[in-house]
Design a protein around this motif. Structure first.
Motif, mmCIF file in Angstrom:
data_model
loop_
_atom_site.group_PDB
_atom_site.id
_atom_site.type_symbol
_atom_site.label_atom_id
_atom_site.label_comp_id
_atom_site.label_asym_id
_atom_site.label_seq_id
_atom_site.Cartn_x
_atom_site.Cartn_y
_atom_site.Cartn_z
ATOM 1 N N GLN A 164 0.827 -1.209 0.000
ATOM 2 C CA GLN A 164 0.000 0.000 0.000
ATOM 3 C C GLN A 164 0.860 1.258 0.000
ATOM 4 O O GLN A 164 0.586 2.212 -0.718
ATOM 5 C CB GLN A 164 -0.934 -0.016 1.207
ATOM 6 N N ASP A 165 1.925 1.253 0.804
ATOM 7 C CA ASP A 165 2.812 2.427 0.849
ATOM 8 C C ASP A 165 3.467 2.666 -0.518
ATOM 9 O O ASP A 165 3.602 3.823 -0.960
ATOM 10 C CB ASP A 165 3.882 2.227 1.921
ATOM 11 N N ALA A 166 3.902 1.578 -1.170
ATOM 12 C CA ALA A 166 4.536 1.728 -2.487
ATOM 13 C C ALA A 166 3.550 2.290 -3.506
ATOM 14 O O ALA A 166 3.889 3.182 -4.306
ATOM 15 C CB ALA A 166 5.091 0.381 -2.953
ATOM 16 N N ARG A 167 2.327 1.788 -3.498
ATOM 17 C CA ARG A 167 1.325 2.297 -4.442
ATOM 18 C C ARG A 167 0.966 3.744 -4.141
ATOM 19 O O ARG A 167 0.683 4.522 -5.066
ATOM 20 C CB ARG A 167 0.061 1.424 -4.342
ATOM 21 N N GLN A 168 0.989 4.104 -2.842
ATOM 22 C CA GLN A 168 0.702 5.489 -2.480
ATOM 23 C C GLN A 168 1.780 6.426 -3.035
ATOM 24 O O GLN A 168 1.474 7.503 -3.577
ATOM 25 C CB GLN A 168 0.639 5.620 -0.953
ATOM 26 N N GLN A 169 3.040 6.038 -2.923
ATOM 27 C CA GLN A 169 4.129 6.850 -3.468
ATOM 28 C C GLN A 169 4.033 6.962 -4.999
ATOM 29 O O GLN A 169 4.236 8.046 -5.567
ATOM 30 C CB GLN A 169 5.480 6.237 -3.079
ATOM 31 N N ALA A 170 3.728 5.859 -5.659
ATOM 32 C CA ALA A 170 3.609 5.885 -7.111
ATOM 33 C C ALA A 170 2.469 6.794 -7.555
ATOM 34 O O ALA A 170 2.595 7.550 -8.535
ATOM 35 C CB ALA A 170 3.392 4.464 -7.643
ATOM 36 N N TYR A 171 1.359 6.749 -6.835
ATOM 37 C CA TYR A 171 0.224 7.598 -7.182
ATOM 38 C C TYR A 171 0.554 9.077 -6.960
ATOM 39 O O TYR A 171 0.193 9.942 -7.766
ATOM 40 C CB TYR A 171 -0.986 7.182 -6.339
ATOM 41 N N THR A 172 1.270 9.376 -5.878
ATOM 42 C CA THR A 172 1.655 10.762 -5.618
ATOM 43 C C THR A 172 2.574 11.295 -6.713
ATOM 44 O O THR A 172 2.417 12.428 -7.191
ATOM 45 C CB THR A 172 2.344 10.867 -4.258
ATOM 46 N N LEU A 173 3.572 10.498 -7.105
ATOM 47 C CA LEU A 173 4.485 10.906 -8.175
ATOM 48 C C LEU A 173 3.750 11.078 -9.516
ATOM 49 O O LEU A 173 4.064 11.989 -10.291
ATOM 50 C CB LEU A 173 5.613 9.875 -8.323
ATOM 51 N N MET A 174 2.785 10.212 -9.739
ATOM 52 C CA MET A 174 2.009 10.313 -10.978
ATOM 53 C C MET A 174 1.220 11.615 -11.006
ATOM 54 O O MET A 174 1.086 12.256 -12.064
ATOM 55 C CB MET A 174 1.070 9.106 -11.093
ATOM 56 N N GLN A 175 0.708 12.033 -9.861
ATOM 57 C CA GLN A 175 -0.024 13.290 -9.811
ATOM 58 C C GLN A 175 0.904 14.506 -9.983
ATOM 59 O O GLN A 175 0.541 15.485 -10.624
ATOM 60 C CB GLN A 175 -0.760 13.403 -8.465
ATOM 61 N N GLN A 176 2.093 14.438 -9.414
ATOM 62 C CA GLN A 176 3.025 15.563 -9.501
ATOM 63 C C GLN A 176 3.644 15.717 -10.894
ATOM 64 O O GLN A 176 4.034 16.821 -11.284
ATOM 65 C CB GLN A 176 4.137 15.386 -8.455
ATOM 66 N N GLY A 177 3.754 14.657 -11.634
ATOM 67 C CA GLY A 177 4.323 14.743 -12.977
ATOM 68 C C GLY A 177 5.838 14.667 -12.959
ATOM 69 O O GLY A 177 6.470 14.475 -11.899
ATOM 70 N N PRO A 178 6.500 14.859 -14.119
ATOM 71 C CA PRO A 178 7.968 14.739 -14.212
ATOM 72 C C PRO A 178 8.671 15.814 -13.392
ATOM 73 O O PRO A 178 8.159 16.915 -13.187
ATOM 74 C CB PRO A 178 8.251 14.916 -15.714
ATOM 75 N N ARG A 179 9.879 15.497 -12.939
ATOM 76 C CA ARG A 179 10.690 16.455 -12.206
ATOM 77 C C ARG A 179 11.247 17.506 -13.172
ATOM 78 O O ARG A 179 11.484 17.243 -14.351
ATOM 79 C CB ARG A 179 11.837 15.722 -11.504
ATOM 80 N N ARG A 180 11.465 18.698 -12.645
ATOM 81 C CA ARG A 180 12.034 19.767 -13.467
ATOM 82 C C ARG A 180 13.429 19.403 -13.962
ATOM 83 O O ARG A 180 13.827 19.768 -15.072
ATOM 84 C CB ARG A 180 12.088 21.061 -12.672
#
Length: 336
Positions: A164-180
Motif C-alpha cells: 500500500q505504501d509503495a502504491r501510495q508513493q507511485a500515485y503521488t508521483l504520478m499526480q506531480q508529474g515529471p521532475r524539473r
C-alpha cells in the motif's frame, strides 16, 4: 687663335655645369613629378576548409568572378547521411521532451489510483484476518489457532502495508508529474542534437568554395577527383580592386608629394588614355633602390616607396604592367 680656344673651352664648361646644376635641382622647380613603376594588386589563394574528394571545378583561368560566386564543390554524400541520422534522433528526443512537458495522462493517473485502492483493500483484508485469528486464539486460550498461523497473518498484514505504501508513493508521483531536472536534462539533450546538426550543415556549406571578392582567376590548381585538403589551394585569384602602382622617389622628391595628392597614370598600351589616381602609402623608411626601378641614375641612392592608388573601372591594368606616373606639383589633394 689661343683666345678663341680659351673662350670655347670656358663656354663649354659653363654649358655642362649649367645643365648639371639644372638636373640637380629639386623636382619642385618643374611642373610635374614623373615616376616609373609597376602595377601591383592583391592575390588570394583559396583552399577548402575540410578534406574530401573534389566533384566540380566551375571556372577556368582568366575568368572574372563575383563575390560569393561558387568556384568548386566537394563530395557531401557522407555529410548528408549524417544529417538524416541526426534528424531522426532529434525527432525522437523532441517527442520525449513534449511528453515530459505534458506530464502524465489522466488514464495513467487513474490506473495508479486503482492500484493504490487495490493495495488498500489487500491491507484491510489482511488486517481483518489477523484480528479474527487473534480473537479466536484469545477466546480459546490458544487452542483453536496455532502460533504459526498468527505469525503468518501478521506477515501478510506487513506485506500488504508495504504494498500500500509503495502504491501510495507511485500515485503521488504520478499526480506531480515529471521532475524539473528530468525536463531540463531532456531539453539539453535535444539542444545538443540540434547543435550537432548545425555543425554538419556548416560543414556542408564549407564544401562549396566561393569567391571572397570580385576577382580574376589566375590559376586553377585542382581537378575533379582530386583529394582536397586545407593546405592545398584550389584556385589563385587576382583581386580587381584595389590596384596601385609601386614607385620610388628620392629624398629631394619626397618633399613634394603628400597623401591624397592627385596623379595620372599611363601605360604603353594606352599612352593617350591616362588613369586617375592619388598618392596613398608613402614609406617612412629609406631603402636601397630595388632593381625594379627603371632609372639607372636612381639606383645608387636611397629611395622611398610610394604607392599610387588607382581607379580602373575598365579593368585595363594587369599585375606587373610598367606604368608612368605623373604628379602635378602644387595641386590640392584628390577627392576620396
Amino acid at each position: 687663335m689661343k683666345t678663341r680656344l680659351v673662350v670655347g673651352v670656358v663656354a663649354g664648361a659653363l654649358l655642362v655645369g649649367g645643365g648639371a646644376w639644372w638636373w640637380s635641382q629639386p623636382a619642385a622647380q618643374h611642373d610635374t613629378l614623373t615616376l616609373y613603376g609597376n602595377v601591383d594588386i592583391r592575390q588570394v589563394s583559396l583552399a577548402f576548409e575540410r578534406s574530401d574528394r573534389v566533384t566540380r571545378m566551375a571556372v577556368e583561368e582568366g575568368q572574372s568572378v563575383q563575390a560569393g560566386q561558387a568556384l568548386a564543390q566537394l563530395d557531401t554524400r557522407n555529410l548528408e547521411l549524417q544529417v538524416a541520422h541526426v534528424d531522426a534522433r532529434i525527432q525522437a528526443q523532441a517527442q520525449a521532451v513534449e511528453r515530459l512537458h505534458k506530464g502524465n495522462r489522466p488514464q495513467e493517473i487513474a490506473e495508479a489510483r486503482a492500484q493504490l485502492e487495490g493495495a488498500q483493500a489487500d491491507r484491510e483484508l489482511a488486517a481483518r484476518q489477523l484480528a479474527r485469528q487473534q480473537a479466536t486464539a484469545q477466546s480459546t486460550e490458544g487452542q483453536a489457532v496455532s502460533p504459526q498461523d498468527l505469525d503468518t497473518a501478521r506477515t501478510r498484514l506487513a506485506l500488504a502495508q508495504a504494498q500500500q505504501d509503495a502504491r501510495q508513493q507511485a500515485y503521488t508521483l504520478m499526480q506531480q508529474g515529471p521532475r524539473r531536472e528530468d525536463i531540463a536534462q531532456a531539453e539539453a539533450q535535444l539542444a545538443a542534437l540540434q547543435a550537432e546538426r548545425a555543425l554538419i550543415r556548416h560543414q556542408i556549406e564549407l564544401s562549396t568554395l566561393t569567391a571572397p571578392r570580385a576577382a580574376v582567376v589566375r590559376a586553377r590548381l585542382m581537378e575533379p577527383g582530386d583529394l582536397a585538403t586545407p593546405q592545398r589551394p584550389a584556385y589563385t585569384l587576382a583581386l580587381t580592386s584595389p590596384k596601385w602602382v609601386r614607385a620610388y622617389v628620392t629624398e629631394t622628391e619626397l618633399g613634394h608629394i603628400r597623401p591624397d595628392q592627385a596623379a595620372r597614370v599611363s601605360t604603353d598600351s594606352h599612352p593617350d588614355q591616362p588613369i586617375t589616381g592619388r598618392v596613398g602609402y608613402i614609406s617612412s623608411v629609406a631603402e636601397f633602390t630595388p632593381k625594379s626601378v627603371q632609372t639607372e641614375a636612381l639606383r645608387p641612392g636611397l629611395v622611398y616607396e610610394v604607392r599610387i592608388l588607382l581607379d580602373d573601372p575598365e579593368d585595363r591594368l594587369r599585375l606587373g604592367m610598367p606604368a608612368t606616373v605623373r604628379i602635378p606639383l602644387g595641386t590640392p589633394p584628390a577627392a576620396r
